[in-house]
Design a protein around this motif. Structure first.
Motif, PDB file in Angstrom:
ATOM      1  N   ALA A 132      -4.662   4.200   7.361  1.00  0.00           N
ATOM      2  CA  ALA A 132      -3.426   5.010   6.927  1.00  0.00           C
ATOM      3  C   ALA A 132      -2.886   4.025   5.336  1.00  0.00           C
ATOM      4  CB  ALA A 132      -2.392   4.880   8.265  1.00  0.00           C
ATOM      5  N   SER A 133      -2.268   4.501   4.697  1.00  0.00           N
ATOM      6  CA  SER A 133      -1.130   4.289   3.446  1.00  0.00           C
ATOM      7  C   SER A 133      -0.411   2.958   4.052  1.00  0.00           C
ATOM      8  CB  SER A 133      -1.320   4.962   2.315  1.00  0.00           C
ATOM      9  OG  SER A 133      -0.512   3.809   1.321  1.00  0.00           O
ATOM     10  N   ARG A 134      -0.646   1.668   3.805  1.00  0.00           N
ATOM     11  CA  ARG A 134       0.612   0.854   3.791  1.00  0.00           C
ATOM     12  C   ARG A 134       1.672   0.652   3.334  1.00  0.00           C
ATOM     13  NH1 ARG A 134      -1.046  -4.029   3.454  1.00  0.00           N
ATOM     14  NH2 ARG A 134       0.447  -5.646   4.676  1.00  0.00           N
ATOM     15  N   MET A 135       1.589   1.668   1.732  1.00  0.00           N
ATOM     16  CA  MET A 135       2.113   1.291   1.043  1.00  0.00           C
ATOM     17  C   MET A 135       3.542   2.273   1.444  1.00  0.00           C
ATOM     18  SD  MET A 135       2.189   0.079  -2.649  1.00  0.00           S
ATOM     19  CE  MET A 135       3.549   0.510  -3.589  1.00  0.00           C
ATOM     20  N   PRO A 136       5.100   1.651   0.955  1.00  0.00           N
ATOM     21  CA  PRO A 136       6.178   1.663   1.442  1.00  0.00           C
ATOM     22  C   PRO A 136       6.900   2.418   0.681  1.00  0.00           C
ATOM     23  CG  PRO A 136       6.532  -0.370   1.015  1.00  0.00           C
ATOM     24  CD  PRO A 136       4.938   0.017   0.386  1.00  0.00           C
ATOM     25  N   GLY A 137       7.618   3.006   0.067  1.00  0.00           N
ATOM     26  CA  GLY A 137       8.437   3.683  -0.633  1.00  0.00           C
ATOM     27  C   GLY A 137       9.541   3.051  -2.094  1.00  0.00           C
ATOM     28  N   GLY A 193      11.960   2.172   1.986  1.00  0.00           N
ATOM     29  CA  GLY A 193      11.553   1.197   2.908  1.00  0.00           C
ATOM     30  C   GLY A 193      10.872   3.132   3.390  1.00  0.00           C
ATOM     31  N   GLN A 194      10.958   3.497   3.789  1.00  0.00           N
ATOM     32  CA  GLN A 194      10.062   5.096   3.870  1.00  0.00           C
ATOM     33  C   GLN A 194       9.056   4.964   3.238  1.00  0.00           C
ATOM     34  OE1 GLN A 194      12.370   8.872   4.452  1.00  0.00           O
ATOM     35  NE2 GLN A 194      13.485   8.520   3.112  1.00  0.00           N
ATOM     36  N   LYS A 195       7.648   5.923   4.088  1.00  0.00           N
ATOM     37  CA  LYS A 195       6.553   6.038   3.306  1.00  0.00           C
ATOM     38  C   LYS A 195       7.301   6.892   1.810  1.00  0.00           C
ATOM     39  CE  LYS A 195       2.665   9.214   3.540  1.00  0.00           C
ATOM     40  NZ  LYS A 195       1.982  10.450   4.468  1.00  0.00           N
ATOM     41  N   MET A 196       5.876   6.035   0.883  1.00  0.00           N
ATOM     42  CA  MET A 196       6.339   6.498  -0.646  1.00  0.00           C
ATOM     43  C   MET A 196       5.924   7.818  -0.580  1.00  0.00           C
ATOM     44  SD  MET A 196       4.919   5.028  -4.179  1.00  0.00           S
ATOM     45  CE  MET A 196       5.991   3.488  -4.287  1.00  0.00           C
TER      46      MET A 196
END
Length: 400
Positions: free
Chosen positions: A255-260, A263-266
């Motif tokens: 799963a992508s660890r890239m945050p928005g 702080g939520q998922k991008m």
């Protein structure tokens, strides 16, 4: 046995962001050096949820391919094409729909999930119900045996495996199959033929999965078999028939660890993204105005990185020394939030720099990307037509 082939696609629903890069494209870039890869623009799939605004899809198709190229997908290593330019997808989808039980489609978890999530859209359509079967056709038309997916998409791959199994069972029996399969077994030589029969019995009578794998390895190692005999032996081993459509395996991706930015998922739906090819001044502004730990009202107030969205970016982009500097500086109020954000700004801009460079020729001359995709569509069609010839023949639709 069929080639080790990877297939993956993306819906053209807007410009790609760094979440797409970390979640999908980095994986594609790795895979293109390990397998034969086909990556496609899933424009028909976009219609399943956006059928009322097709003009928007058309706008996004070419931009998305440029995003892929910018990220490092290499057309010398992978075939890039548009789904709707290979009409064989649609024909296989139609033929498979004739033998697909309705209940199989209705039980796919994402069918109800999507209906609950996308409440603003009318999803009571035949296209939406049947999109998992179109996905299966996308995979099976290329006889792709590796499909990179996240955990939530595994049921779609299992569904595709069931479709392939059912097709092979219904249509994979050529006239005199049993007799031809027994003759093929003899070609293995007496010792290997005995082992093959033993493994076949163990699998078919006891469901021994290890016996099945050992049997497949035995067939793969045999040197003196024609492609037709090899396929017969695979089918005879599994108790089906000639394997016309191979069953794909899920290649699980982390799963992508890239945050928005918040702080939520991008995600575009959260309006918290940084575009893959976003202008540097816009990126700087977005990161500099990111929310931080609410406890840090004044510069002298200590904070907690675990409660700060910027820290999530440090987890993706910063090395251990920088993270230690951030944690110590934040908890003691030794550094301010703008100081904390600077290494993130530098890292994101550094990541995007080669992307802008790779994209520039295609941005300046759009015919380059159109020609590249036209070549990809031609290659994809050749593979698809080969599969469809076998499918039509198996179903008795080759009227010679």
């Amino acid at each position: 046995m069929f080639a080790e082939r990877v297939l993956s696609g993306m819906r053209p629903t807007g410009s790609l962001h760094l979440g797409h890069y970390h979640g999908v494209l980095k994986n594609w870039i790795r895979l293109q050096n390990e397998y034969e890869c086909l990556f496609f623009v899933a424009d028909w799939h976009a219609l399943t949820t956006h059928y009322d605004s097709p003009h928007a899809i058309a706008e996004h198709v070419w931009n998305m391919v440029i995003d892929w190229l910018a990220a490092g997908v290499n057309p010398a290593n992978a075939t890039l094409f548009i789904q709707s330019r290979v009409p064989e997808h649609a024909e296989l989808h139609l033929l498979l729909s004739m033998m697909t039980p309705l209940g199989w489609l209705e039980r796919i978890p994402t069918y109800k999930d999507q209906q609950e999530k996308l409440v603003d859209r009318d999803l009571a359509t035949y296209g939406f119900l049947g999109y998992p079967l179109l996905q299966s056709a996308d995979i099976l038309i290329y006889r792709a045996n590796r499909v990179p997916v996240g955990e939530d998409q595994v049921p779609h791959i299992e569904f595709t495996r069931e479709i392939a199994r059912r097709f092979n069972h219904l249509y994979g029996r050529e006239p005199g199959f049993e007799e031809k399969a027994r003759l093929a077994v003899k070609k293995l030589g007496s010792k290997k033929a005995r082992l093959y029969d033993e493994l076949r019995t163990r699998y078919q009578q006891e469901g021994d999965a290890e016996a099945l794998e050992a049997g497949k390895a035995l067939i793969n190692e045999a040197q003196n078999l024609s492609m037709a005999d090899r396929e017969r032996l695979f089918g005879y081993l599994e108790g089906s028939g000639k394997m016309i459509l191979p069953e794909p395996e899920a290649l699980l991706t982390a799963a992508s660890r890239m945050p928005g930015l918040d702080g939520q998922k991008m995600s575009k739906s959260y309006h918290n993204t940084i575009g893959l090819r976003e202008a540097a001044d816009s990126v700087v502004k977005k990161i500099r105005t990111m929310p931080t730990d609410p406890a840090r009202v004044r510069r002298t107030d200590p904070g907690n990185p675990d409660k700060c969205p910027v820290w999530q970016f440090h987890l993706v982009y910063s090395d251990d020394a920088t993270r230690q500097w951030v944690r110590e500086g934040c908890t003691t109020a030794g550094i301010g939030c703008l100081e904390c954000k600077q290494p993130v700004i530098d890292a994101v801009l550094e990541e995007q720099k080669p992307m802008h460079e790779r994209a520039r020729p295609y941005e300046e001359d759009p015919t380059l990307v159109r020609n590249l995709v036209a070549d990809g569509c031609e290659k994809a069609r050749e593979l698809a037509q080969e599969t469809l010839r076998d499918v039509r023949e198996a179903m008795g639709l080759s009227y010679g």
